[in-house]
Design an enzyme around this catalytic site. Structure first.
Site, PDB file in Angstrom:
ATOM      1  N   GLU B 443       3.407  14.211  10.399  1.00  0.00           N
ATOM      2  CA  GLU B 443       2.662  12.847  10.612  1.00  0.00           C
ATOM      3  C   GLU B 443       1.306  12.356   9.946  1.00  0.00           C
ATOM      4  O   GLU B 443       0.445  11.830  10.447  1.00  0.00           O
ATOM      5  CB  GLU B 443       2.338  12.545  12.007  1.00  0.00           C
ATOM      6  N   GLY B 444       1.673  12.753   8.737  1.00  0.00           N
ATOM      7  CA  GLY B 444       0.353  12.466   7.704  1.00  0.00           C
ATOM      8  C   GLY B 444      -0.540  13.687   7.648  1.00  0.00           C
ATOM      9  O   GLY B 444      -1.146  13.946   8.617  1.00  0.00           O
TER      10      GLY B 444
END
Lengths: 597, 597
Positions: B443-444
């Protein structure tokens, strides 16, 4: 695929010759065989051996691991490990730094260190087998009787046998005073050893026909606690006083531990069931003898942190140059490619430069400590020996704790540079992170190193080692007081050096009132010390590079990395100094119950 | 043995009711069903489910992992995982925070968060299955057509099917503009999706008969880069517009990744081979739709860091109270025992209190952000909604990055408290450390969160969210300006708050001259922000505890932990501020070549 490794020979030579002046050092302390040619040959051959033999076995060592045979108690090492050990022995590496009279090559400790770093980088798990032999060598060398050295030391030095250190029991690790293994005297002067030891690295394997365990145990009349512990030689195969190997001793591996990493290293439960052993050193003085081994072992574990960091870093740099993702915020740097390589992004550089600064600085820190081992043992002048010994004692916990914690940090950053791919086994980065994690635990956790530094080396020894080190810093700053090109490093170094001294006094004064102040400050003091020590070595590295015949690129890289260290990492000392200043109060106020259910 | 888990209901209630005022909040924003009784029942039942069903499966999930069948492309989840999912669905948990009109229970996001934390703590790997469904729910809710919501959303809400997010391809993760998966229109208005996605969490499993993939792909005439990406619904089993499930779609799991941790979570390569899919949202606006899912997913991953930290901490506290080793430096604290429990040692307390401060502070930070999700969607007043949305946007990268990096730190400390035993699988601590490691990547990565904060939320939005948060701090400080009991927190908080604003302006001014200044400051700015935000929440927690009906012990623990945070952790902001001040220079000077071979 896995990760790969290339020995950083250029930087190793730079540290040895340009920063530490190894050539003159070796001559001065009587290592006449350690000429530059010979040491260079060690580096070259060491690089070949570790890059081509050990490094490729790193992944399979992790995947297959050591395998325990419940029926026989035998341990099978991973495919290729034993053959690599044979090559290691055939190459004459096992006795590199051991004395000539016991079959070694008598090289200085410092000349052996690059090989050690390469082994750790190439294959940390495999490296634990020769490492433990080295510990046993030290104990036998300093505390063994002549026949013990003949019978046990020589076969270890020539690699035919290996050694172990059997300290830990399930209920005691740090607190060896609690240990229960018993030693019962026999009529023939030997002892019957009974007890169970855990976490015994290289405790059982298929490399050699015999394994020499050095075992801490209690004599029947021993005083309680740590003053009643003796050290015993307990071989896997019985050995007579004339050195002849006999039948199997009552020593058996009871299990292998399942660990987070270093799967190729055999971590054994070892059962001694009335096994024949010999006392080494004086009765009830076993802990003292063990400490002889432990100090070099601690430096050695520090080097493990360094080696594994370097391997992780090398792979991260390669990936960061190849992986194309996003454009630089300041405009495309490689417009002909579909995206820029991630090394253009400042935050990727932050991670890489953190590694580079900690690795190259840590290399000087660690190698310098190794040079002190040589001086402490071989300097002709007694004062010089003492001086070196005191400084070595001060630096040992710093080297152990900092290089291993930085190892955890560097493998973290290196993995992070790979993004999600770093988490996948295929790239080999996650193995490095798992392997590195043991180094802050064994041979005394980071907290124990911090206590050793703060309690023993600072409080008990009135910071004698610190004074020596501060003297070195001051001399360097004075030498370069008018060197404009170094001012950006010399000035903050001088300031930190004063603050270091002031913090030391501050803690000392507080500790008079409450002994827990020592424990409260220890961790932050250790890291404060580590960063200032690194600042010194980075400043000296820049000066040494400038004075050397290295390339302009090499010099520029040293200066740029030093600048990164001073501006981005040295500020961590502010946080440590503030934590120290806050004292013991915030740590001790809470009752044990209030920590939670 | 493994590690165990007990849901921290007391502290969860404290955060919800005493710090965040959830009762009034729920009433104000129209969640009339979310009465204290109902929320308490959710907490109680959630604790029972996670402690007794999920937590015991955590170890076997790691040991057995998901297993891929090459012949069929099927994935078998670890023993017990499927049955646990059935119980989860039977308990009505899958639709807890989904709208009533789609079969959900319409609870506020904030009331669902404690359950989310408990699931993550009990079994992070298992928790990824419902988590990904939640992401798909969000996308369908906000971008799906009515028939799509009927056909796909309802079965996901009621748990009969699960969802995924298919973004990453082997050559692109962060940089989705590079993606190659194609969508070819068919005559019936559907699309043929062709391409290979990697790192697809919950991409294949044996929980449910269907899996709804949300897939980013390019239409034939799509512009290059990130402006030419569309989002498609691609179910594993084909689904008609009337919702009827048909035959198998051309979607197949091609492999499972071998990972460092979360072995119980299926991380799949998914091949789409002309699979039938439906466009969701506008053509070429797929990234926008994806971001809707990503923001809540980022908060959710932050919560994973929190949950796993708490589990690690709980076990470390227990061990530190039981493990006897050495005496306290200030004299034996338990003279009747053979040694003191290690919780008497200041350095062990340092590690435990670091966890406690980051966990309890992080809980408020994360729950507060979740409350903003509710306000941003449900407040009657538009200004209030906007206000909450801006603040939420500012806090999301902080919550994601800080809670996950602190998760890595807390699992590190907790393992370290176990010494060598922490490295052994048996105690379960090393699994927690391995599992936690994924959270700073997916998620980054942390670096991407930092860029989102610095580039988008600060630079592009003129730090609007920061201004809201600074306003909250100022209001609190003013309210307690004359509160002597809080002065030790309010004063440093006010100082840090000014410095935060000044640093923000400093970076903004520098970035005018060089866009890379944004990237150079981003990481340190994010953590600076995280620690100051935590200082605010700790100060408020002390005030809230004092004003509450909690026990004297509870109040004392809050104050003592806050004091530890302010004296021992908040000083980390000094290092971050200095790093920010040093600017881009030391990061960008070095050429890519000079990083090494």
């Amino acid at each position: 695929m896995g990760s790969s490794y290339r020995a950083p020979l250029d930087d190793m030579r730079f540290v040895l010759y340009d920063v530490l002046g190894a050539e003159a050092l070796f001559v001065k302390h009587g290592f006449n065989d350690a000429t530059r040619d010979v040491v260079d040959a060690i580096l070259q051959e060491g690089a070949r051996f570790t890059e081509t033999v050990l490094a490729p076995l790193n992944e399979i060592g992790d995947r297959v691991g050591c395998v325990y045979d419940k029926t026989t108690g035998d341990v099978r090492t991973p495919p290729g490990f034993r053959e690599a050990y044979d090559k290691f022995v055939d190459g004459g590496w096992s006795g590199l730094v051991s004395p000539v009279e016991f079959g070694g090559q008598g090289m200085p400790h410092l000349a052996g260190l690059p090989l050690k770093e390469m082994i750790d980088a190439a294959n940390l798990a495999w490296g634990n087998f020769p490492l433990l032999s080295h510990g046993a060598t030290e104990a036998l060398l300093h505390h063994g009787e002549a026949w013990q050295q003949e019978a046990f030391l020589k076969p270890i030095v020539d690699g035919r046998w290996t050694g172990t250190m059997c300290l830990t029991e399930s209920h005691c690790g740090t607190d060896l005073g609690l240990l229960k293994t018993r030693a019962q005297p026999r009529e023939d002067g030997s002892y019957e050893i009974t007890g169970t030891k855990i976490f015994i690295t290289a405790g059982e394997h298929d490399f050699t026909e015999n394994i020499v365990h050095l075992v801490l145990a209690r004599l029947p009349d021993a005083p309680a606690g740590s003053k009643g512990i003796s050290l015993f030689i307990v071989p896997k195969m019985r050995v007579d006083r004339d050195g002849a190997m006999g039948e199997r001793n009552a020593v058996r591996c009871g299990a292998l531990e399942h660990k987070m990493g270093i799967h190729g290293s055999a971590t054994c439960v070892i059962n001694f069931d009335g096994a024949q052993g010999y006392l080494i050193g004086a009765p009830n003085k076993g802990l003292l003898a063990m400490f002889t081994m432990m100090n070099t072992a601690r430096l050695a574990v520090g080097l493990q942190g360094l080696g594994i960091s370097d391997r992780a870093y090398q792979n991260a740099v390669r990936y960061a140059r190849e992986r194309l993702q996003m454009r630089s915020l300041s405009g495309a740097k490689y417009p002909e490619k579909p995206a820029d390589p991630i090394i253009v992004h400042p935050d990727v550089r932050r991670m890489l430069l953190t590694c580079k600064a900690l690795i190259e600085g840590g290399r000087v820190l660690g190698y310098h400590a190794a040079s002190l081992v040589d001086i402490a043992h071989h300097a002709k002048d007694e004062d010089e020996r003492k001086h070196a010994d005191v400084l070595l004692g001060f630096l040992t916990p710093i080297v152990k704790a900092c290089l291993t914690e930085w190892g955890v940090e560097c493998t973290y950053h290196a993995l992070q540079c790979f993004g999600g791919h770093g988490y996948i086994a295929e790239h080999g980065m996650e193995q490095l992170a798992r392997d590195a994690r043991i180094t802050t635990l064994y041979e005394g956790t980071t907290g124990i190193q911090a206590l050793d530094l703060m309690g023993r080396k600072v409080m008990q020894q009135q910071a004698a080692g610190l004074q020596v080190f501060l003297g070195m810093i001051e001399a360097f700053c004075n030498d370069h007081a008018n060197d404009a090109a170094l001012a950006e490093f010399v000035e903050p170094l001088r300031a930190k050096s004063s603050e270091w001294q002031a913090l030391t006094m501050q803690i000392g004064q507080r500790a008079v009132g409450d002994a827990d102040e020592v424990g409260a400050a220890a961790y932050d003091y250790l890291f404060y010390s580590g960063y200032v020590a690194l600042a010194y070595w980075w400043a000296r590295s820049v000066a040494a590079a400038e004075a050397s015949s290295h390339s302009a690129d090499f010099k520029a890289a040293k200066r740029e990395t030093a600048r990164f260290f001073f501006t981005r990492l040295l500020p961590r000392t502010s946080a440590h100094a503030q934590a120290i200043a806050s004292g013991v109060g915030p740590l001790m106020a809470m009752s044990a119950e209030r920590f939670g259910d």
